[in-house]
Write a protein that holds these residues in place. Structure first.
Motif, PDB file in Angstrom:
ATOM      1  N   SER A   1       0.617  -2.542  -6.516  1.00  0.00           N
ATOM      2  CA  SER A   1       1.478  -2.124  -4.913  1.00  0.00           C
ATOM      3  C   SER A   1       2.592  -2.129  -6.188  1.00  0.00           C
TER       4      SER A   1
ATOM      5  N   SER B   1      -0.838   4.448  -8.628  1.00  0.00           N
ATOM      6  CA  SER B   1      -1.796   5.889  -8.251  1.00  0.00           C
ATOM      7  C   SER B   1      -2.582   5.324  -7.351  1.00  0.00           C
ATOM      8  N   ARG B   2      -3.154   5.319  -5.878  1.00  0.00           N
ATOM      9  CA  ARG B   2      -3.859   4.886  -5.110  1.00  0.00           C
ATOM     10  C   ARG B   2      -5.141   4.879  -6.403  1.00  0.00           C
ATOM     11  N   ASP B   3      -6.154   3.207  -5.800  1.00  0.00           N
ATOM     12  CA  ASP B   3      -7.247   3.410  -6.336  1.00  0.00           C
ATOM     13  C   ASP B   3      -6.855   3.400  -7.980  1.00  0.00           C
TER      14      ASP B   3
ATOM     15  N   THR C   1       0.584  -1.378  -0.222  1.00  0.00           N
ATOM     16  CA  THR C   1       0.229  -0.215   0.579  1.00  0.00           C
ATOM     17  C   THR C   1       0.640   1.314   0.000  1.00  0.00           C
ATOM     18  N   LYS C   2       0.392   2.170  -1.046  1.00  0.00           N
ATOM     19  CA  LYS C   2       1.627   2.709  -0.730  1.00  0.00           C
ATOM     20  C   LYS C   2       0.599   3.914  -0.115  1.00  0.00           C
TER      21      LYS C   2
ATOM     22  N   ASP D   1       0.398   9.264  -3.191  1.00  0.00           N
ATOM     23  CA  ASP D   1       1.281   8.894  -4.496  1.00  0.00           C
ATOM     24  C   ASP D   1       2.492   9.628  -4.590  1.00  0.00           C
TER      25      ASP D   1
END
Length: 261
Positions: free
Chosen positions: A115, A138-140, A5-6, A9
């Motif tokens: 991820s 990037s997230r999502d 998990t980042k 971004d």
């Protein structure tokens, strides 16, 4: 590869494998700057991306075209192992629209952790490119890519027939065998490998092998890259007794094309 998990971004970064000189890299940076400040109206920009595409980027499009031409007469799905931002997924959809617009059975399935890298084996060597956290998105981003694929699909012939694409997130060691367990009828026309690491590459190769047919194509992205030997080791182990021919892409010596006999 395992999930990671980042936190933001801004953490996303990676080093590209490159043979370019510092001068060439400077010109590429300038090209990016010119793209960002383009005077071309937005409605025209989508049709003029070639203005900002240097040769090492264009060659990737040519390789995808080369591969697609090889499978037009084959049944089965296209699978990509290591999708990253999903450019190949989009290219495969648009190649489908160009070469076989009425083939409603051709599906494209992409596998990725989304991820980045977190774990390596002793067979993976060491590289500044293939490193912890490399190739995260990037997230999502998976949701964004799913919508983007849907939009491309909607623009093309048979756009009313949906869901010819599937993105599967997670550790390939688990997700790929599970996919074939759930879909034993699958025939694989083309498998594109771009994970670099030994363990996930071997697991995916073992899973697809029973689903390949004569003429099926397997693309190995890092087969000849000594800095990341895991892919080649996995391929040699799994395909030791398989019947195939192998050659490099006519556009780049770095990609190896395997054709099943």
């Amino acid at each position: 590869m395992s999930d990671r998990t980042k936190e933001s971004d801004e953490d996303i970064s990676y080093k590209r494998e490159t043979n370019s000189s510092e001068s060439q890299l400077d010109y590429r940076k300038r090209m990016v700057e010119m793209y960002k400040s383009t005077p071309i109206p937005e409605e025209h920009l989508a049709y003029n991306f070639g203005l900002y595409m240097h040769a090492s980027a264009l060659v990737k499009y040519l390789v995808i075209n080369e591969l697609y031409e090889m499978i037009i007469n084959l049944p089965g799905v296209i699978m990509e192992f290591g999708t990253w931002w999903g450019q190949n997924m989009v290219l495969f959809e648009n190649m489908r629209s160009i070469y076989e617009p009425f083939n409603k059975t051709r599906r494209v399935i992409g596998f990725d952790t989304f991820s980045g890298y977190t774990s390596f084996s002793e067979k993976d060597g060491s590289s500044d490119v293939v490193d912890v956290g490399g190739y995260a998105v990037s997230r999502d981003y998976k949701s964004y890519l799913e919508e983007l694929l849907s939009v491309h699909e909607g623009c093309n012939v048979l756009g009313h027939m949906r869901n010819r694409h599937e993105l599967i997130a997670g550790d390939v060691v688990e997700t790929v065998p599970k996919y074939f367990e759930d879909h034993p009828e699958t025939i694989v026309a083309l498998a594109y490998f771009d994970m670099a690491l030994y363990k996930p590459t071997k697991a995916a190769l073992e899973a697809i092998l029973p689903h390949l047919i004569p003429g099926s194509v397997v693309l190995m992205d890092e087969l000849t890259w000594s800095d990341s030997p895991g892919e080649a080791i996995a391929f040699k182990e799994v395909f030791r007794d398989a019947n195939y021919s192998i050659r490099r892409s006519r556009y780049t010596p770095e990609r190896a094309i395997i054709v099943m006999k």
